[in-house]
Design a protein around this motif. Structure first.
Motif, short mmCIF file in Angstrom:
data_model
loop_
_atom_site.label_atom_id
_atom_site.label_comp_id
_atom_site.label_asym_id
_atom_site.label_seq_id
_atom_site.Cartn_x
_atom_site.Cartn_y
_atom_site.Cartn_z
N TYR A 192 -59.24 -74.21 17.63
CA TYR A 192 -59.59 -73.53 18.87
C TYR A 192 -61.07 -73.67 19.21
O TYR A 192 -61.44 -73.59 20.39
N SER A 193 -61.92 -73.92 18.20
CA SER A 193 -63.30 -74.31 18.52
C SER A 193 -63.30 -75.63 19.28
O SER A 193 -64.03 -75.82 20.25
N THR A 194 -62.46 -76.56 18.83
CA THR A 194 -62.38 -77.86 19.49
C THR A 194 -61.87 -77.73 20.92
O THR A 194 -62.46 -78.28 21.85
N ILE A 195 -60.77 -77.00 21.09
CA ILE A 195 -60.21 -76.85 22.44
C ILE A 195 -61.24 -76.16 23.36
O ILE A 195 -61.41 -76.56 24.52
N PHE A 241 -46.69 -67.84 17.44
CA PHE A 241 -47.40 -67.36 18.64
C PHE A 241 -48.12 -66.05 18.33
O PHE A 241 -49.30 -65.87 18.69
N ALA A 242 -47.45 -65.13 17.66
CA ALA A 242 -48.08 -63.86 17.29
C ALA A 242 -49.21 -64.08 16.30
O ALA A 242 -50.25 -63.42 16.38
N CYS A 243 -49.02 -65.03 15.39
CA CYS A 243 -50.06 -65.33 14.39
C CYS A 243 -51.32 -65.87 15.07
O CYS A 243 -52.43 -65.45 14.77
N VAL A 244 -51.14 -66.81 15.99
CA VAL A 244 -52.28 -67.39 16.71
C VAL A 244 -53.05 -66.32 17.46
O VAL A 244 -54.28 -66.36 17.56
N ASN A 245 -52.34 -65.32 17.98
CA ASN A 245 -52.94 -64.28 18.81
C ASN A 245 -53.13 -62.97 18.05
O ASN A 245 -53.26 -61.90 18.66
N ARG A 246 -53.18 -63.06 16.75
CA ARG A 246 -53.31 -61.87 15.91
C ARG A 246 -54.63 -61.14 16.21
O ARG A 246 -55.68 -61.74 16.28
N VAL A 247 -54.52 -59.84 16.40
CA VAL A 247 -55.70 -59.00 16.63
C VAL A 247 -56.03 -58.32 15.30
O VAL A 247 -55.20 -57.61 14.73
N SER A 248 -57.23 -58.55 14.81
CA SER A 248 -57.64 -57.95 13.54
C SER A 248 -59.13 -57.65 13.58
O SER A 248 -59.89 -58.29 14.31
N SER A 249 -59.52 -56.69 12.79
CA SER A 249 -60.93 -56.32 12.73
C SER A 249 -61.75 -57.46 12.14
O SER A 249 -61.35 -58.08 11.16
N GLU A 285 -65.07 -65.93 16.45
CA GLU A 285 -63.76 -65.90 15.81
C GLU A 285 -62.90 -64.75 16.33
O GLU A 285 -61.77 -64.56 15.88
N ALA A 286 -63.43 -63.98 17.27
CA ALA A 286 -62.72 -62.79 17.75
C ALA A 286 -61.54 -63.17 18.62
O ALA A 286 -61.55 -64.17 19.33
N ASP A 287 -60.50 -62.34 18.57
CA ASP A 287 -59.35 -62.50 19.43
C ASP A 287 -59.72 -62.15 20.86
O ASP A 287 -60.80 -61.60 21.14
N GLU A 288 -58.81 -62.45 21.78
CA GLU A 288 -59.07 -62.23 23.20
C GLU A 288 -59.32 -60.77 23.55
O GLU A 288 -60.09 -60.47 24.47
N VAL A 289 -58.68 -59.86 22.84
CA VAL A 289 -58.82 -58.45 23.17
C VAL A 289 -60.23 -57.95 22.84
O VAL A 289 -60.85 -57.20 23.60
N LEU A 307 -65.91 -57.26 23.88
CA LEU A 307 -66.64 -56.14 23.30
C LEU A 307 -67.83 -56.64 22.48
O LEU A 307 -68.90 -56.01 22.47
N HIS A 308 -67.67 -57.77 21.81
CA HIS A 308 -68.79 -58.39 21.10
C HIS A 308 -69.89 -58.80 22.07
O HIS A 308 -71.08 -58.64 21.80
N VAL A 309 -69.49 -59.36 23.19
CA VAL A 309 -70.47 -59.84 24.17
C VAL A 309 -71.23 -58.67 24.80
O VAL A 309 -72.46 -58.73 24.97
#
Length: 489
Positions: free
Chosen positions: A250-253, A324-332, A338-342, A346-348
């Motif tokens: 996903y860094s590449t994409i 699909f769920a793994c790719v979009n996994r939300v975790s602390s 490396e943060a998920d879309e959700v 908040l980091h920014v």
């Protein structure tokens, strides 16, 4: 030759030299030996001095006074040249040179401090960079907000007040969505062996799938992935993590999204002011829509699931839906990139608030780490464990990029608007993505966004493509719908 002809010939040389200066930066990140730091700083300073002198050449003022635009493109080029001429003339040459030299040195100091988890080793360099950027902002801003003067470098026309209102609408709904998701069971993660060579091979396959032209580009490794260049030479970098191939893919994409924007600009604009991306927010809209709305979609991840099993064998995921769920996994987590879309925005927003305080003088550099750690704990609910997971994780401040961070979230907002329009324009998009075919989406983006380069201002460009004035609504609706379905909330 007319005044317009003479000006554009002169500008073409300036644009070419600017590309050479950019190549020095690419080399510093990828190939340069460690011992070359001081010499490279002088080289950066010399190039900055040459470019500064060209950008305030008195002939430009004369040409601008006499030049008559022949069409929409030449009018846009003249406007961009005038903007750059007037802005650069406010900044002393010695300041431009000092900034180039200091940021070149500070980059390596940051990298060493990050590796050694030593914030104190970086702070003197950061103070020098910040002082120089404050001085620059004061030169440009006059009586206006100095932070807006820096922001305008990356997002012409945007103001901190406007972005604060937008981000104020984003933050509570993102925080609420994050809390609801983290209260639910997490999807399964990957398991298996992911050799670097196989990661890089699939990474290149993904770059090609998203339309990256390797005849005019290349893929290298870097600590912090980035894209560099425009026109016929657009390069990207990626990185590998042994247990996390998604980091590489996903860094590449993401970087291909940036590169595709530059490669997709009309070749008639090559080496002109219009021949580059109009803003970092628009740039980020391309990288984020490639990475997330397309690359992390259920349709495309179904195709990627098969390619990963072909490359790596058993990856510990039973089916496409779980993948699909793994790719979009939300975790602390600690890391913005490396943060998920959700959680990404908040980091920014944390960085946006801190750097505004730094520029305004409301936050001392010596207090930055404590302020970061306090804000992180308040926003994410756990403590930063080491500086490389906190204040030292990003390269931007070492390079003097104050005003850059908010364009990341603005790019996400733009991407939300573009994705909404794309779905309406390409009704069989999911069927295409399920075959690993991104051409319908990337072709639409090239036609409606990328080919124009800097012809239109950012808000106008996104508005023309999306058919609406950009706002946070489509992004929030997309995130709440997507993750609501994944997590059953």
């Amino acid at each position: 030759m007319t005044a317009l002809d003479e000006l554009m010939a002169f500008q073409r040389e300036t644009e070419a030299l600017s590309q050479v200066a950019g190549r020095l930066g690419w080399d510093q990140e990828t190939m340069m030996p460690d011992g070359a730091v001081d010499q490279r700083a002088e080289e950066h300073g010399a190039m900055a001095g040459v470019l500064h002198a060209r950008r305030i050449d008195p002939r430009i003022g004369d040409w601008l006074a006499r030049a008559e635009p022949a069409d929409e493109v030449s009018a846009a080029n003249l406007a961009l040249i005038r903007r750059d001429f007037e802005r650069t003339a406010k900044v002393p040459a010695r300041l431009a040179t000092a900034l180039a030299q200091e940021t070149s040195r500070a980059h390596r100091i940051w990298a060493q401090a990050r590796a050694e988890e030593d914030v104190a080793a970086f702070l003197p360099a950061l103070s020098r960079v910040l002082d120089l950027r404050r001085e620059e902002a004061a030169c440009v801003a006059g009586d206006a907000d100095p932070y807006d003067a820096l922001l305008d470098d990356y997002e012409p026309g945007a103001t901190a007040a406007q972005l604060s209102t937008m981000f104020g609408a984003l933050r509570p709904r993102l925080s609420e969505l994050r809390a609801r998701i983290l209260d639910r069971p997490a999807p399964p993660g990957l398991a298996g062996d992911f050799p670097e060579a196989a990661q890089l091979a699939l990474s290149q396959e993904l770059a090609l799938a998203f339309g990256y032209d390797l005849n005019m580009g290349r893929i290298d490794k870097a600590v912090h992935p980035f894209s560099s260049g425009s026109g016929l030479d657009v390069r990207i970098t990626t990185r590998t993590v042994p247990a996390d191939p998604f980091n590489c893919f996903y860094s590449t994409i993401h970087e291909v999204g940036h590169a595709a924007y530059e490669q997709g600009i009309d070749r008639a604009h090559l080496l002109t002011p219009v021949g580059a991306g109009v803003s970092m927010g628009v740039h980020e809209s391309q990288s984020r829509i490639y990475e997330n709305q397309l690359g992390r979609s259920e349709a495309f991840t179904g195709w990627l699931y098969g390619r990963m099993r072909d490359r790596f064998g058993d990856i510990g995921i039973a089916n496409e839906r779980d993948f699909f769920a793994c790719v979009n996994r939300v975790s602390s987590g600690f890391i913005r990139t490396e943060a998920d879309e959700v959680q990404y925005n908040l980091h920014v927003l944390l960085r946006f608030d801190l750097e505004r305080a730094l520029v305004a003088g409301d936050l001392a550099v010596t207090d930055l780490e404590a302020a970061w750690n306090d804000r992180f704990a308040a926003d994410f609910g756990f403590a930063v464990d080491k500086p490389s997971h906190g204040v030292l994780q990003d390269v931007h401040w070492s390079e003097g990029l104050f005003g850059y961070f908010p364009t990341y979230s603005l790019g996400n907002v733009y991407a939300g608007c573009l994705h909404e329009a794309l779905r309406g324009a390409v009704p069989d998009l999911d069927a295409q993505l399920a075959r690993g075919d991104t051409s319908g989406a990337t072709g639409w983006l090239r036609e409606n966004v990328q080919r124009f380069g800097g012809l239109y201002q950012p808000v106008e460009l996104i508005g023309r493509a999306a058919g609406r004035t950009p706002d946070e609504g489509p992004l929030l609706s997309y995130l709440e719908t997507k993750f609501g379905a994944i997590y059953g909330i």
